[in-house]
Design an enzyme around this catalytic site. Sequence first.
Site, mmCIF file in Angstrom:
data_model
loop_
_atom_site.group_PDB
_atom_site.id
_atom_site.type_symbol
_atom_site.label_atom_id
_atom_site.label_comp_id
_atom_site.label_asym_id
_atom_site.label_seq_id
_atom_site.Cartn_x
_atom_site.Cartn_y
_atom_site.Cartn_z
ATOM 1 N N LYS A 79 -0.746 -19.764 -31.769
ATOM 2 C CA LYS A 79 -1.165 -20.606 -32.898
ATOM 3 C C LYS A 79 -0.586 -22.001 -32.736
ATOM 4 O O LYS A 79 0.583 -22.153 -32.339
ATOM 5 C CB LYS A 79 -0.667 -19.959 -34.195
ATOM 6 N N SER A 154 -4.476 -17.983 -42.086
ATOM 7 C CA SER A 154 -4.691 -19.236 -41.404
ATOM 8 C C SER A 154 -4.690 -19.093 -39.865
ATOM 9 O O SER A 154 -5.167 -19.994 -39.186
ATOM 10 C CB SER A 154 -3.626 -20.250 -41.825
ATOM 11 N N SER A 178 -1.183 -14.722 -43.185
ATOM 12 C CA SER A 178 -1.892 -15.483 -42.149
ATOM 13 C C SER A 178 -1.972 -14.814 -40.786
ATOM 14 O O SER A 178 -2.743 -15.251 -39.940
ATOM 15 C CB SER A 178 -1.274 -16.875 -41.986
#
Lengths: 486, 99
Positions: A79, A154, A178
């Site tokens: 990420k 996310s 997330s």
Amino acid sequence: MQLPNLTIREIHQLLLTKKISSVELTQATLQRAHEIDPKINSYVTITDDLALEQARQADECLAKGENITPLTGIPFAMKDCISTRGVRTTCSSKILKDYVPQYNATVTNKLADAGAVLIGKTNMDEFGMGSSCENSAFFNTCNPWDLTCVPGGSSGGAAAAMSAGLCNFSIGEDTGGSVRMPAGFCNVTGIKPTYGRVSRYGLIALVSSFDCIGPMTRDAYDCATVLETIAGHDQYDSTTFNLPVPRYTKNIGKSVKGMTIGIPKEYFVSGMEAGVESSIQEAIRTYEKLGMVVREVSLPNTKYALPVYYLLLFAEASSNLARFDGTRFGLSVADNAKDVLDIYLQTRREGFGDEVKRRIMLGAYALSAGYYDAYYLKAQKVRTLLRRDFELALSAVDILLAPTCPTTAFKLGEKTSDPLEMYLSDIYVVATNPAGVPALSLPAGFSNNMPVGMQLIGKHLDEQSLFQIGHAYQQETDWHKKLPSI
Amino acid sequence: MTQTIDTNTVKHVATLVRLGITDEEAQKFSGQFSSIIEYFNMLNEVDTENIVPASDIANAENILREDVVKPSMSREEFLRNAPQAEGGYVKVPTILGEE
């Protein structure tokens, strides 16, 4: 051979027996990423050169038989909120679009030391603020199971890349679901570890008291392997536990007979998609067949988890994001600036998207004189009650079982106009972060052809039971082996 | 309890977080904020008398170490990301007013 779909341990065997080299594997993965990613847009940056260099080093280790770990030579995605020296780290924000960190996050170092191969950095909601990846300042990521649907957020890019076989594991970050929510939407396994188990050093902070870095993988076994590598005490993060990291794979394969599952009754209320509910009920029956004891438990303050979570998030984020001021790094808009305040105002106006603006303003509101007691302090008090709920429920059972999300992946654009509606999709995942407990999301079936996620929530520092119980389920089912046709 | 957040309040908090916003933006955020804050007011239902606010998650202990100088990032390396630098410092326009 369908390498992208293999587990880490399957590839590890191929590498050890020289059936494939890490360079070959990495080249194939990069090629696949360049070919397929334009359809789903999971990567913000693909790190071809670095990946091949790391793969060459991994092959050297394998050839010499030195420093071989379970992750040596394995391609992974990360990420884009986790710092990588020399590789731009954007948080999917305009304000960090060209930011190239001068140092590595501890997690980045640990994975590099373990010989893992970084394929690229993945898309996310800007600074982690969102549940669909649609708040990325760059582009939307599509769900590999249906390109008209969101991958969740996310860490949507990390889940989509894993689901589409563009890496063999990925590293996400979970502030309030997330990792778990996109894992559920994309049919991968993902864990939010206990708060303090994995160092946050070099993670670009959203909510410092919630943020947890966690892996996404094909199955619970791989998840245990990756967590074992990245967990541990770090002198640069004083909130990490100064405790040895257990061998998370140790209890995997041991019988779960006689262990107890708690079903939080507050999680099974109206609003849940019928196909999600039936999948979860089926999973409960699977565990009963394995000899586990299932009983109902109560988390009475569940309905307050969402307002507590968001209020504290807004408050901490408004403070954490103060560092993006256009003077030391990142975007700087200084057009005709007569003083430094002008730089702040212009840079942040240009650099932040609407959701970030909303949240930091609401955070300042909740912290401001006259409202602090009513909002911030009240939320911290109710947070104490949420933690007690989990402590009490988990004192009577080994784990809690719940859906990861009330629905399967929704359509792109479906919830973007109403921020509150988007917040409500996090209803089952947010409570664990204010409480700090670990939670593992596992593929648990399909509803209208889209993946359903189930989460197991455990006691503080008891990731071992999550992996053991998660693995037992994956021995009985093959949902986690289902792949999107892309 | 219905509570509206008017555009002046929005502009005030925007100033607090050093965010430039236009009148139209303030208008848009004002409506959204009011419904979000109204949702948060549900917390008023909870009895928190005698409840201690959470202040830590897991490790409530002080961590001390010797204050020893160690090598760190060089000044040159640090300034690599600075939009403007001069003489080994980050450069910004006037901070204190001249008037």
